[in-house]
Design an enzyme around this catalytic site. Structure first.
Site, PDB file in Angstrom:
ATOM      1  N   SER A 136       0.820  -1.223   0.000  1.00 54.50           N
ATOM      2  CA  SER A 136       0.000   0.000   0.000  1.00 54.50           C
ATOM      3  C   SER A 136       0.854   1.272   0.000  1.00 54.50           C
ATOM      4  CB  SER A 136      -0.909   0.002   1.233  1.00 54.50           C
ATOM      5  OG  SER A 136      -1.580   1.242   1.312  1.00 54.50           O
ATOM      6  N   LYS A 183     -13.667  -4.063   2.462  1.00 57.61           N
ATOM      7  CA  LYS A 183     -14.477  -2.843   2.319  1.00 57.61           C
ATOM      8  C   LYS A 183     -15.946  -3.054   2.715  1.00 57.61           C
ATOM      9  CE  LYS A 183     -11.642  -0.302  -0.953  1.00 57.61           C
ATOM     10  NZ  LYS A 183     -11.588   0.465  -2.190  1.00 57.61           N
ATOM     11  N   ASN A 230     -14.224   2.653   2.639  1.00 58.63           N
ATOM     12  CA  ASN A 230     -12.756   2.586   2.679  1.00 58.63           C
ATOM     13  C   ASN A 230     -12.200   3.405   3.840  1.00 58.63           C
ATOM     14  OD1 ASN A 230     -13.223   5.145   1.550  1.00 58.63           O
ATOM     15  ND2 ASN A 230     -11.187   5.149   0.646  1.00 58.63           N
ATOM     16  N   ASP A 270     -13.390   6.922  -1.736  1.00 58.46           N
ATOM     17  CA  ASP A 270     -13.013   6.561  -3.117  1.00 58.46           C
ATOM     18  C   ASP A 270     -13.820   7.403  -4.101  1.00 58.46           C
ATOM     19  OD1 ASP A 270     -11.097   4.635  -2.577  1.00 58.46           O
ATOM     20  OD2 ASP A 270     -12.539   2.991  -2.512  1.00 58.46           O
ATOM     21  N   GLY A 277     -16.158  -2.419 -16.425  1.00 59.52           N
ATOM     22  CA  GLY A 277     -16.062  -3.098 -15.128  1.00 59.52           C
ATOM     23  C   GLY A 277     -17.282  -2.837 -14.273  1.00 59.52           C
ATOM     24  N   GLY A 280     -17.098  -4.108 -10.721  1.00 63.40           N
ATOM     25  CA  GLY A 280     -16.661  -4.610  -9.418  1.00 63.40           C
ATOM     26  C   GLY A 280     -16.819  -3.540  -8.347  1.00 63.40           C
TER      27      GLY A 280
HETATM   28  P1  NAP Z   1     -13.034  -6.283  -8.291  1.00 64.44           P
HETATM   29  O1  NAP Z   1     -14.209  -5.939  -7.437  1.00 64.44           O
HETATM   30  O2  NAP Z   1     -12.396  -7.617  -8.142  1.00 64.44           O
HETATM   31  O3  NAP Z   1     -13.532  -6.125  -9.841  1.00 64.44           O
HETATM   32  C1  NAP Z   1     -12.678  -6.512 -10.901  1.00 64.44           C
HETATM   33  C2  NAP Z   1     -13.312  -6.095 -12.233  1.00 64.44           C
HETATM   34  O4  NAP Z   1     -12.410  -6.461 -13.282  1.00 64.44           O
HETATM   35  C3  NAP Z   1     -14.646  -6.807 -12.534  1.00 64.44           C
HETATM   36  O5  NAP Z   1     -15.476  -5.952 -13.280  1.00 64.44           O
HETATM   37  C4  NAP Z   1     -14.180  -7.995 -13.399  1.00 64.44           C
HETATM   38  O6  NAP Z   1     -15.154  -8.520 -14.255  1.00 64.44           O
HETATM   39  C5  NAP Z   1     -13.082  -7.331 -14.205  1.00 64.44           C
HETATM   40  N1  NAP Z   1     -12.144  -8.332 -14.739  1.00 64.44           N
HETATM   41  C6  NAP Z   1     -11.189  -9.021 -14.065  1.00 64.44           C
HETATM   42  N2  NAP Z   1     -10.546  -9.867 -14.900  1.00 64.44           N
HETATM   43  C7  NAP Z   1     -11.117  -9.715 -16.124  1.00 64.44           C
HETATM   44  C8  NAP Z   1     -10.889 -10.302 -17.405  1.00 64.44           C
HETATM   45  N3  NAP Z   1      -9.935 -11.242 -17.593  1.00 64.44           N
HETATM   46  N4  NAP Z   1     -11.647  -9.880 -18.450  1.00 64.44           N
HETATM   47  C9  NAP Z   1     -12.593  -8.942 -18.280  1.00 64.44           C
HETATM   48  N5  NAP Z   1     -12.866  -8.343 -17.096  1.00 64.44           N
HETATM   49  C10 NAP Z   1     -12.133  -8.731 -16.031  1.00 64.44           C
HETATM   50  O7  NAP Z   1     -11.862  -5.244  -8.125  1.00 64.44           O
HETATM   51  P2  NAP Z   1     -11.973  -3.665  -7.757  1.00 64.44           P
HETATM   52  O8  NAP Z   1     -11.864  -3.514  -6.298  1.00 64.44           O
HETATM   53  O9  NAP Z   1     -13.160  -3.123  -8.455  1.00 64.44           O
HETATM   54  O10 NAP Z   1     -10.593  -3.106  -8.398  1.00 64.44           O
HETATM   55  C11 NAP Z   1     -10.386  -3.059  -9.792  1.00 64.44           C
HETATM   56  C12 NAP Z   1      -9.066  -2.367 -10.091  1.00 64.44           C
HETATM   57  O11 NAP Z   1      -9.096  -1.016  -9.617  1.00 64.44           O
HETATM   58  C13 NAP Z   1      -7.847  -2.998  -9.419  1.00 64.44           C
HETATM   59  O12 NAP Z   1      -6.785  -2.994 -10.351  1.00 64.44           O
HETATM   60  C14 NAP Z   1      -7.529  -2.058  -8.266  1.00 64.44           C
HETATM   61  O13 NAP Z   1      -6.154  -2.063  -7.932  1.00 64.44           O
HETATM   62  C15 NAP Z   1      -7.933  -0.725  -8.850  1.00 64.44           C
HETATM   63  N6  NAP Z   1      -8.307   0.275  -7.824  1.00 64.44           N
HETATM   64  C16 NAP Z   1      -7.653   1.472  -7.834  1.00 64.44           C
HETATM   65  C17 NAP Z   1      -7.989   2.453  -6.904  1.00 64.44           C
HETATM   66  C18 NAP Z   1      -7.261   3.771  -6.908  1.00 64.44           C
HETATM   67  O14 NAP Z   1      -7.329   4.509  -5.913  1.00 64.44           O
HETATM   68  N7  NAP Z   1      -6.616   4.129  -7.988  1.00 64.44           N
HETATM   69  C19 NAP Z   1      -8.989   2.200  -5.963  1.00 64.44           C
HETATM   70  C20 NAP Z   1      -9.669   0.986  -6.001  1.00 64.44           C
HETATM   71  C21 NAP Z   1      -9.311   0.011  -6.937  1.00 64.44           C
HETATM   72  P3  NAP Z   1     -16.123  -9.717 -13.754  1.00 64.44           P
HETATM   73  O15 NAP Z   1     -17.187  -9.061 -12.939  1.00 64.44           O
HETATM   74  O16 NAP Z   1     -16.616 -10.321 -15.018  1.00 64.44           O
HETATM   75  O17 NAP Z   1     -15.268 -10.657 -12.962  1.00 64.44           O
END
Ligand code: NAP
Length: 289
Positions: free
Chosen positions: A27, A80, A101, A116, A141, A143
């Site tokens: 982190s 979360k 968060n 967030d 996405g 998620g």
């Molecule tokens: P999450 O809840 O696990 O969601 C992951 C998303 O990615 C889902 O929509 C999933 O689709 C999709 N995905 C994963 N593998 C895939 C593939 N092979 N093909 C197509 N779609 C795929 O994760 P999250 O918490 O939302 O985080 C997502 C990203 O955002 C991560 O990289 C995280 O590090 C980043 N993030 C950044 C910040 C920041 O402050 N910059 C904050 C939060 C998160 P399905 O639903 O079909 O599985």
């Protein structure tokens, strides 16, 4: 005559906060908070705290942190939703996102919030101009992060919001709950026509994950492309957008801005997101790659 006893002045303990997750060693939050605290001269400690997955482990850890006098914690994957469940009360933002968060240990009980949403909104506002049309926003996405992004986009006035996700049902649930449209994952190139904004909230393009396959040709010249992935900082998506001359927002913007409410709630009062903070984080990311 007995010698007068000197009054012993006990130094106040440092204000303490942290980030809870599993894993959490990677982190960047400790660096962000320590930067804010050292700039302001606040005696503060901000720790990475590894807490195993599962609500029981989370609950036990939060009870212990609260008893130790910790002011509050940021909460990351996979806790979360647990943070919202554990809280005695929650902000509208956390309730709308269904996840928190931030957890603040108040006298009247733990309070959950979601920064967030404001983190993403502030990062985007930093590049939006008065001339920008806040029209069609394409969100890839559905998620945990997508929820916050969609709420932020609505608050900034983007409409319509079109959600595309590999698992279509999840996109439909989000569109129904938060307001938006859906389109098939395979139609992502076509979905870009006329869009003001494209946001990647999937983990695609992140180091160790498959690439995000998309052709940006359909985006208007005025469009903005945002990627919340920050490892690598310049994802292939952002590189392609820059090559087309489009404006971009990277994942560090959201990360830096989401830290501000927590710092102000727990440790100090001045938290400025600027080029110096970005340079420190970029250096840390580089050292870790
Ligand atoms: P999450 O809840 O696990 O969601 C992951 C998303 O990615 C889902 O929509 C999933 O689709 C999709 N995905 C994963 N593998 C895939 C593939 N092979 N093909 C197509 N779609 C795929 O994760 P999250 O918490 O939302 O985080 C997502 C990203 O955002 C991560 O990289 C995280 O590090 C980043 N993030 C950044 C910040 C920041 O402050 N910059 C904050 C939060 C998160 P399905 O639903 O079909 O599985």
């Amino acid at each position: 005559m007995a010698a007068k006893k000197k009054a012993v002045v006990k130094p106040a303990p440092p204000k303490t906060a942290g980030v809870v997750g599993w894993p959490v060693g990677h982190s960047l939050s400790p660096l962000i908070h320590q930067t804010f605290a050292s700039r302001e001269g606040v005696d503060a400690v901000y720790l990475p705290i590894a807490v195993e997955p599962g609500y029981t482990a989370f609950e036990r850890a939060m009870d212990a942190l609260k008893a130790m006098g910790v002011k509050g914690v940021n909460v990351t994957i996979p806790h979360k939703e647990h943070a919202l469940k554990y809280a005695a009360s929650a902000s509208d933002a956390a309730k709308a996102a269904g996840a928190a968060n931030m957890l603040t240990f108040r006298d009247d009980g733990p309070y959950a919030d979601n920064s967030d949403i404001i983190g993403f909104a502030s990062g985007l506002e930093a590049i939006l101009t008065a001339n920008d049309k806040r029209g069609r926003a394409v969100v890839l996405g559905a998620g945990g992060a997508a929820r916050g992004v969609i709420i932020a986009l609505k608050s900034l006035g983007f409409s319509p919001i079109v959600i595309l996700n590999r698992t279509a049902e999840k996109a439909e649930v989000l569109a129904k709950e938060l307001g938006g449209e859906t389109a098939p994952w395979d139609s992502r190139n076509q979905a870009l026509a006329g869009a003001s904004l494209l946001v990647n909230t999937t983990s695609l393009g992140m180091t160790g994950e498959p690439p995000l396959e998309i052709d940006l040709a359909g985006l208007p010249e005025t469009a903005i492309v945002a990627d919340i992935v920050y490892k690598p900082l310049e994802t292939a998506l952002l590189a392609a957008a820059k090559a087309r001359g489009l404006r971009v927002m990277d994942g560090l913007s959201m990360l830096m801005h989401q830290a501000v409410p927590g710092y102000k709630a727990w440790l100090g009062s001045i938290a400025v997101v600027d080029a110096d903070l970005r340079a420190r984080l970029e250096k840390a990311l580089e050292a870790r790659s």
